[in-house]
Design a protein around this motif. Structure first.
Motif, PDB file in Angstrom:
ATOM      1  N   ARG A  57       0.838  -1.208   0.000  1.00 16.35           N
ATOM      2  CA  ARG A  57       0.000   0.000   0.000  1.00 16.35           C
ATOM      3  C   ARG A  57       0.871   1.256   0.000  1.00 16.35           C
ATOM      4  N   LYS A  58       1.914   1.257   0.811  1.00 18.40           N
ATOM      5  CA  LYS A  58       2.828   2.397   0.852  1.00 18.40           C
ATOM      6  C   LYS A  58       3.545   2.559  -0.489  1.00 18.40           C
ATOM      7  N   ALA A  59       3.929   1.440  -1.093  1.00 18.52           N
ATOM      8  CA  ALA A  59       4.644   1.495  -2.362  1.00 18.52           C
ATOM      9  C   ALA A  59       3.764   2.058  -3.467  1.00 18.52           C
ATOM     10  N   VAL A  60       2.518   1.591  -3.537  1.00 17.28           N
ATOM     11  CA  VAL A  60       1.589   2.076  -4.568  1.00 17.28           C
ATOM     12  C   VAL A  60       1.281   3.550  -4.350  1.00 17.28           C
ATOM     13  N   HIS A  61       1.113   3.957  -3.088  1.00 20.56           N
ATOM     14  CA  HIS A  61       0.851   5.367  -2.776  1.00 20.56           C
ATOM     15  C   HIS A  61       1.985   6.246  -3.309  1.00 20.56           C
ATOM     16  N   ARG A  62       3.206   5.751  -3.211  1.00 13.43           N
ATOM     17  CA  ARG A  62       4.367   6.544  -3.621  1.00 13.43           C
ATOM     18  C   ARG A  62       4.692   6.388  -5.103  1.00 13.43           C
ATOM     19  N   LEU A  63       4.573   5.166  -5.630  1.00 12.64           N
ATOM     20  CA  LEU A  63       5.015   4.887  -6.990  1.00 12.64           C
ATOM     21  C   LEU A  63       3.922   5.065  -8.039  1.00 12.64           C
ATOM     22  N   GLY A  64       2.659   4.937  -7.627  1.00 11.68           N
ATOM     23  CA  GLY A  64       1.567   5.048  -8.576  1.00 11.68           C
ATOM     24  C   GLY A  64       0.839   3.733  -8.767  1.00 11.68           C
ATOM     25  N   SER A  65      -0.354   3.820  -9.327  1.00  9.03           N
ATOM     26  CA  SER A  65      -1.212   2.635  -9.450  1.00  9.03           C
ATOM     27  C   SER A  65      -0.709   1.639 -10.488  1.00  9.03           C
ATOM     28  N   ASP A  66       0.226   2.048 -11.358  1.00  6.41           N
ATOM     29  CA  ASP A  66       0.766   1.142 -12.371  1.00  6.41           C
ATOM     30  C   ASP A  66       2.036   0.430 -11.906  1.00  6.41           C
ATOM     31  N   ALA A  67       2.355   0.559 -10.629  1.00  4.88           N
ATOM     32  CA  ALA A  67       3.553  -0.098 -10.103  1.00  4.88           C
ATOM     33  C   ALA A  67       3.486  -1.603 -10.347  1.00  4.88           C
ATOM     34  N   TYR A  86       2.308 -15.444  -1.534  1.00  4.30           N
ATOM     35  CA  TYR A  86       1.238 -15.103  -0.607  1.00  4.30           C
ATOM     36  C   TYR A  86      -0.057 -14.688  -1.302  1.00  4.30           C
ATOM     37  N   PHE A  87       0.049 -14.150  -2.529  1.00  4.70           N
ATOM     38  CA  PHE A  87      -1.148 -13.589  -3.171  1.00  4.70           C
ATOM     39  C   PHE A  87      -1.463 -14.188  -4.537  1.00  4.70           C
ATOM     40  N   GLY A  88      -0.609 -15.035  -5.050  1.00  7.61           N
ATOM     41  CA  GLY A  88      -0.883 -15.704  -6.318  1.00  7.61           C
ATOM     42  C   GLY A  88      -0.426 -14.907  -7.512  1.00  7.61           C
ATOM     43  N   ASP A  89      -0.986 -13.698  -7.684  1.00  2.67           N
ATOM     44  CA  ASP A  89      -0.617 -12.823  -8.783  1.00  2.67           C
ATOM     45  C   ASP A  89      -0.988 -11.395  -8.399  1.00  2.67           C
ATOM     46  N   LYS A  90      -0.831 -10.474  -9.339  1.00  2.00           N
ATOM     47  CA  LYS A  90      -1.103  -9.069  -9.032  1.00  2.00           C
ATOM     48  C   LYS A  90      -2.578  -8.850  -8.717  1.00  2.00           C
ATOM     49  N   ALA A  91      -3.455  -9.559  -9.426  1.00  5.70           N
ATOM     50  CA  ALA A  91      -4.881  -9.445  -9.139  1.00  5.70           C
ATOM     51  C   ALA A  91      -5.191  -9.899  -7.713  1.00  5.70           C
ATOM     52  N   GLY A  92      -4.478 -10.928  -7.246  1.00  8.96           N
ATOM     53  CA  GLY A  92      -4.671 -11.392  -5.876  1.00  8.96           C
ATOM     54  C   GLY A  92      -4.231 -10.356  -4.860  1.00  8.96           C
ATOM     55  N   LEU A  93      -3.140  -9.645  -5.163  1.00  8.91           N
ATOM     56  CA  LEU A  93      -2.684  -8.571  -4.278  1.00  8.91           C
ATOM     57  C   LEU A  93      -3.683  -7.417  -4.284  1.00  8.91           C
ATOM     58  N   GLN A  94      -4.198  -7.069  -5.468  1.00  8.29           N
ATOM     59  CA  GLN A  94      -5.209  -6.008  -5.551  1.00  8.29           C
ATOM     60  C   GLN A  94      -6.443  -6.372  -4.723  1.00  8.29           C
ATOM     61  N   GLN A  95      -6.840  -7.623  -4.809  1.00 10.58           N
ATOM     62  CA  GLN A  95      -7.995  -8.096  -4.054  1.00 10.58           C
ATOM     63  C   GLN A  95      -7.745  -7.989  -2.554  1.00 10.58           C
ATOM     64  N   ALA A  96      -6.571  -8.459  -2.116  1.00  9.13           N
ATOM     65  CA  ALA A  96      -6.249  -8.446  -0.697  1.00  9.13           C
ATOM     66  C   ALA A  96      -6.126  -7.029  -0.160  1.00  9.13           C
ATOM     67  N   MET A  97      -5.474  -6.145  -0.915  1.00 10.12           N
ATOM     68  CA  MET A  97      -5.362  -4.762  -0.490  1.00 10.12           C
ATOM     69  C   MET A  97      -6.726  -4.079  -0.504  1.00 10.12           C
ATOM     70  N   GLY A  98      -7.553  -4.453  -1.479  1.00 15.29           N
ATOM     71  CA  GLY A  98      -8.898  -3.887  -1.551  1.00 15.29           C
ATOM     72  C   GLY A  98      -9.728  -4.230  -0.332  1.00 15.29           C
ATOM     73  N   GLU A  99      -9.596  -5.445   0.160  1.00 13.98           N
ATOM     74  CA  GLU A  99     -10.343  -5.851   1.345  1.00 13.98           C
ATOM     75  C   GLU A  99      -9.988  -4.968   2.540  1.00 13.98           C
ATOM     76  N   PHE A 143      -5.552   1.511  -7.813  1.00 14.74           N
ATOM     77  CA  PHE A 143      -4.956   0.174  -7.813  1.00 14.74           C
ATOM     78  C   PHE A 143      -5.966  -0.887  -7.399  1.00 14.74           C
ATOM     79  N   ILE A 144      -6.814  -0.576  -6.414  1.00 13.95           N
ATOM     80  CA  ILE A 144      -7.728  -1.598  -5.900  1.00 13.95           C
ATOM     81  C   ILE A 144      -9.069  -1.632  -6.630  1.00 13.95           C
ATOM     82  N   THR A 145      -9.341  -0.633  -7.473  1.00 12.65           N
ATOM     83  CA  THR A 145     -10.638  -0.616  -8.146  1.00 12.65           C
ATOM     84  C   THR A 145     -10.549  -0.921  -9.638  1.00 12.65           C
ATOM     85  N   ARG A 146      -9.388  -1.309 -10.089  1.00 11.97           N
ATOM     86  CA  ARG A 146      -9.279  -1.763 -11.479  1.00 11.97           C
ATOM     87  C   ARG A 146      -8.245  -2.861 -11.552  1.00 11.97           C
TER      88      ARG A 146
END
Length: 244
Positions: A57-67, A86-99, A143-146
């Motif tokens: 979350r900190k990385a995306v906040h600083r680097l941007g949603s396309d990180a 831990y998350f399978g793929d990027k979509a899995g990370l987006q899902q987990a961060m979204g929660e 990042f979490i809504t697309r």
């Protein structure tokens, strides 16, 4: 020199990371006995997962949603293979961060609505809380809504993401509850459809506002929240009357 120093640091950190993220060794458990080690390992995994989400979350906040996953892992001080584990793929990370993020947003909106005296005040409070949290970290919100363009399930996240879909379902229920109290069961058709339509208006108007460049034509957060609430409650009839 910097790359060589970083490589050395990564090598030095490798044993600790290997121990921290290594899978648990299997061990026999007597029938009926509590496997304390398994419970501790599960607790460790959950804690490690929370740490990785927080770092991402900190990385995306600083680097941007396309990180990329590599960018996120590097900012977190680990490897992308750990994130994949831990998350399978990027979509899995987006899902987990979204929660996590959407859960916080939902609680903020609910707390704001509970202080309202009327349904309209409640709507304004919820819209304001939504815009405030989205504006506080637009990269994380994006990042979490697309979904990533390269993901096989790249479609509207409401259909593809359980976290986002559940969030809007919960918000719809939050809107419908006071409506049912004020309108009564005989207006159930309005109560059934209007909250869903309202969510679409808030989300689309809010995301368009969020993505608009700063300028004299872009309203501030409070003005935008009030405008969206007026559209929800009054439509555009007042604006049409002033032009006819």
């Amino acid at each position: 020199m910097n790359s060589r120093h970083q490589e050395s640091a990564n090598v030095a950190d490798a044993p600790r990371a290997a121990v921290r993220d290594a899978p648990a060794a299997a061990s026999p458990v007597a029938p009926g006995a509590v496997d304390g080690r398994a419970a501790r390992w599960q607790s460790h995994r959950e804690e490690r997962r929370r740490e990785l989400i927080k770092a991402a979350r900190k990385a995306v906040h600083r680097l941007g949603s396309d990180a990329s996953m590599e960018d996120i892992a590097g900012a977190a001080g680990t490897s992308k293979s750990v994130y994949y584990r831990y998350f399978g793929d990027k979509a899995g990370l987006q899902q987990a961060m979204g929660e996590v993020v959407l859960g916080q947003m939902q609680r903020r909106m609910q707390e704001a609505a509970q202080l309202a005296q009327t349904p309209r005040e409640g709507l304004l409070a919820m819209v304001s809380a939504y815009l405030q949290m989205a504006e506080s970290s637009p990269h994380v919100y994006a990042f979490i809504t697309r979904l990533s363009p390269g993901e096989a399930s790249a479609q509207d996240p409401i259909a593809a993401s359980g976290a986002l879909g559940n969030f809007f379902e919960q918000i719809t229920d939050m809107i419908a509850t006071p409506m049912r109290e004020h309108l009564g069961e005989e207006r159930e058709s309005v109560i059934t459809y209007w909250p869903t339509a309202a969510i679409g208006l808030v989300r689309n108007a809010g995301e368009m506002w969020l993505g608009s460049p700063a300028g004299s034509s872009k309203p501030d957060q409070a003005t935008m929240a009030g405008q969206i609430t007026d559209w929800l409650c009054l439509g555009i009839a007042p604006a049409l009357k002033t032009t006819t």
